[in-house]
Design a protein around this motif. Structure first.
Motif, PDB file in Angstrom:
ATOM      1  N   UNK B   3       0.852  -1.202   0.000  1.00  0.00           N
ATOM      2  CA  UNK B   3       0.000   0.000   0.000  1.00  0.00           C
ATOM      3  C   UNK B   3       0.883   1.245   0.000  1.00  0.00           C
ATOM      4  N   UNK B   4       0.627   2.168  -0.913  1.00  0.00           N
ATOM      5  CA  UNK B   4       1.305   3.467  -0.857  1.00  0.00           C
ATOM      6  C   UNK B   4       0.550   4.324   0.163  1.00  0.00           C
ATOM      7  N   UNK B   5       1.074   4.366   1.379  1.00  0.00           N
ATOM      8  CA  UNK B   5       0.329   5.022   2.467  1.00  0.00           C
ATOM      9  C   UNK B   5       0.128   6.505   2.172  1.00  0.00           C
ATOM     10  N   UNK B   6       1.094   7.128   1.495  1.00  0.00           N
ATOM     11  CA  UNK B   6       0.954   8.559   1.214  1.00  0.00           C
ATOM     12  C   UNK B   6      -0.210   8.807   0.271  1.00  0.00           C
ATOM     13  N   UNK B   7      -0.344   7.936  -0.722  1.00  0.00           N
ATOM     14  CA  UNK B   7      -1.462   8.067  -1.648  1.00  0.00           C
ATOM     15  C   UNK B   7      -2.784   7.784  -0.934  1.00  0.00           C
ATOM     16  N   UNK B   8      -2.775   6.761  -0.115  1.00  0.00           N
ATOM     17  CA  UNK B   8      -3.999   6.380   0.605  1.00  0.00           C
ATOM     18  C   UNK B   8      -4.479   7.530   1.492  1.00  0.00           C
ATOM     19  N   UNK B   9      -3.526   8.159   2.177  1.00  0.00           N
ATOM     20  CA  UNK B   9      -3.891   9.267   3.069  1.00  0.00           C
ATOM     21  C   UNK B   9      -4.500  10.421   2.274  1.00  0.00           C
ATOM     22  N   UNK B  10      -3.862  10.708   1.119  1.00  0.00           N
ATOM     23  CA  UNK B  10      -4.379  11.817   0.307  1.00  0.00           C
ATOM     24  C   UNK B  10      -5.712  11.471  -0.343  1.00  0.00           C
TER      25      UNK B  10
END
Lengths: 344, 321
Positions: B3-10
């Motif tokens: 999971x790309x956490x930065x993308x998920x957060x955004x």
């Protein structure tokens, strides 16, 4: 016979009316309500007959067209007094049946209660009235119960139906102007009946007589805690006529000034204050009792008819949801109980 | 699990303390939504979540207990909500496009509240449209009157509704309800003189209490709606503080321009090493100075003649660092 006027014909009539009259009617004052983005329907001068609001009851009554809220009685200097001039133009006032009945109460107080009040008299003589027929009763109206659902007398009436204004006048200037409109081809000849609500959703029984101890009855006590004494019920009432006097000394020249009379309310602090710091009716329960009994009983003892005309404005305006109707019902109940007890 | 956490957060999904589990953050501008939206939130919570929904402090929903595997499906189900709420979106079916700028929250305003001086949700929506999607860390709140029930002063931008009370002495009966109301509920800006009312314009905060108290319509609201714009309030570890007045008696257009200008200011001055590309605006202003910020904020802004602009602002608050 009257005339049915579309907007263009109504404009033509209005043009003629305005040569003779300042025309007053219930109209919209957008955005001027107590709360943000709320409107008020109240009486004001109109420049087009299409401004008349038919589908709502005005929050404030017609009385301010005859009795300004704040009215200068005279100006004074050190040795002279000047009474302000009367309005220059006649007034044509569109109003409801309950208000035409209220007019009789105002006349009673200002013209037939001892000497005539010259300020009221001079504006009253200059006023003509048009009865605005209610096609339907509004929510809080109880005019049928008070016998004010149709006026005892009227010179002209108006109806608003299917987007057209119908006007009929028995005599006077309006009759002449309507005939002129006919000669000039404005509007169509028609004959509609004056209509009025035969009954209202709210029905009320006013007790014929009140028990002697009505004034000290328990029922008034709850209002002591509920009423905030804002006076709205008095200010919107078409039959409340109390005023107070104010002497103003101009700030820049205290040797000159004016005396005003200003609407007063029996619910607001200060109303029953007298010299020596004495105040009758200190709590709101007592004030409510004074008002309600005056409206349905005390006034009647002097004039032979109740003061209240059943317009329901006080019912609609109270911010504390104190219902005048509910109060009268309680009084009526108390009167019935007292009679039953007597018979025992 | 990759999971790309930065993308998920955004994309408005939280990286939660439980491995593999996320929460979907549903932004509701102005805190106003229909019952239909509630039902759709409930449907997502039942289908992909654990049945629990958190009502967030910023007036959104956080649908708890969603598997990180289901983000795409949840985004599909969010689509009708996003459309109904009128959220700006780059591509349909991809969920909320950003999360840095927080939900523009609002008190209930004049739709319901007697004190509210404007439609807070409608203005919130207008701001939402102007600023989203955006990943910079901005917090904006709107409140209907000077009571500030939404705590607008704890935000980067606090918008407080005002009205200029209009007085018609001919309708005044000297009942004193406005004077008493202003004294008991507000700032005591009214006094009687010659049986009429004098308003101290410098003291008046434009709350409108006099208007609500007046029984004769002597006091009414100004046709134009006015606002107090407070800036750079914040919570947090270093220096929590209340926002200070920047513009008083300003209008909607100006506020939107100032906010958009502030985005440009932040883009220029943000600490390039700030974690997650987020630095509180207030700390940036602390660093570069209020005068520099003011220059940027008011760039191209035509203020109303009646607007009061603060020459300087000195914030206080608690300094832990």
């Amino acid at each position: 016979m009257g005339r049915l006027l579309n907007e263009k014909a109504a404009d033509a009539l209005m043009e003629r009316l305005q040569e003779q009259y300042d025309v007053f009617a219930p109209r919209l004052f957008p955005g001027t309500g107590c709360y943000s983005d709320t409107d008020v329907v109240r009486y004001g001068q109109i420049s087009s007959l299409s401004e008349i609001v038919w589908d709502k009851k005005s929050e404030y009554s017609f009385k301010e067209t005859l009795l300004p809220i704040s009215d200068t009685v005279f100006y004074f200097t050190e040795d002279e007094v000047k009474v302000p001039d009367a309005p220059r133009k006649r007034r044509l006032i569109f109003l409801r049946s309950c208000e035409l009945c209220a007019l009789k109460r105002l006349d009673g107080i200002y013209l037939k209660n001892g000497f005539a009040d010259s300020y009221y008299e001079r504006i009253r003589e200059q006023a003509d009235f048009v009865w605005m027929c209610c096609e339907e009763s509004f929510a809080s109206c109880f005019c049928a119960s008070m016998g004010t659902n149709r006026p005892e007398q009227y010179e002209a009436f108006a109806r608003f139906t299917d987007g057209k204004l119908y006007l009929e006048a028995e005599k006077g200037l309006l009759k002449e102007l309507l005939e002129e409109c006919g000669q000039d081809g404005f509007g169509e000849e028609a004959s509609l009946n004056a209509v009025y609500p035969e009954e209202n959703q709210e029905k009320i029984e006013i007790p014929e007589s009140l028990p002697e101890d009505m004034a000290s009855h328990e029922l008034w006590k709850e209002y002591a805690g509920r009423c905030i004494g804002c006076g709205r019920c008095n200010f919107v009432c078409p039959t409340c006529t109390c005023f107070t006097m104010q002497d103003i000394f101009y700030k820049d020249n205290p040797k000159a000034g004016e005396r005003r009379r200003v609407w007063a309310s029996c619910q607001v602090d200060g109303y029953s204050d007298i010299a020596g710091g004495i105040s009758f009716r200190k709590n709101q329960g007592e004030r409510m009792r004074f008002k309600v009994l005056h409206k349905i009983s005390d006034f009647k003892k002097r004039f032979g008819y109740t003061m209240c005309v059943g317009c329901g404005r006080c019912e609609d305006v109270c911010p504390e949801y104190i219902s005048y109707l509910a109060c009268i019902r309680k009084v009526n109940q108390a009167a019935k109980e007292a009679r039953t007890n007597e018979q025992k | 699990m990759d999971i790309n956490t930065k993308k998920a957060k955004k994309n408005a999904f939280r990286i939660s303390k439980e491995r593999g589990i996320t929460a979907s953050r549903v932004r509701v501008p102005g805190g106003k939504c229909t019952a239909d939206v509630l039902e759709q939130v409930a449907a997502i919570a039942k289908k992909y979540g654990n049945g629990s929904v958190h009502l967030t402090t910023r007036q959104g929903f956080e649908i708890e207990g969603i598997s990180l595997d289901n983000m795409a499906e949840v985004n599909q189900m969010l689509q009708p909500i996003i459309e109904e709420l009128g959220i700006n979106q780059a591509e349909k079916g991809t969920g909320y496009a950003s999360s840095g700028t927080r939900n523009v929250s609002a008190c209930i305003g004049n739709r319901v509240c007697p004190f509210g001086n404007y439609n807070t949700a409608a203005f919130a929506k207008r701001i939402e449209e102007a600023i989203f999607p955006n990943d910079l860390h901005f917090k904006i709140a709107l409140t209907g009157c000077a009571n500030d029930c939404i705590k607008a002063r704890m935000h980067d931008f606090g918008i407080i509704g005002m009205t200029v009370p209009q007085y018609d002495p001919n309708r005044c009966v000297s009942c004193g309800a406005c004077v008493k109301g202003c004294d008991q509920l507000s700032v005591n800006a009214l006094r009687k003189e010659n049986f009429k009312i004098v308003r101290n314009e410098e003291k008046c905060v434009g709350c409108g209490v006099c208007v609500t108290k007046c029984p004769t319509r002597a006091w009414t609201r100004s046709e134009k709606k006015y606002y107090r714009l407070t800036i750079m309030g914040r919570t947090g570890k270093k220096n929590p503080r209340l926002g200070e007045d920047f513009l008083i008696w300003t209008d909607e257009d100006t506020i939107i321009k100032v906010i958009l200008n502030t985005y440009r200011f932040v883009e220029k001055y943000i600490d390039p090493t700030a974690p997650g590309g987020k630095e509180h605006i207030g700390y940036i202003i602390d660093r570069v100075g209020f005068q520099e910020y003011k220059k940027w904020a008011l760039d191209g802004v035509e203020l109303l003649p009646e607007t009061i602009v603060k020459d300087n602002i000195y914030w206080s608050g608690i300094h832990y660092r």
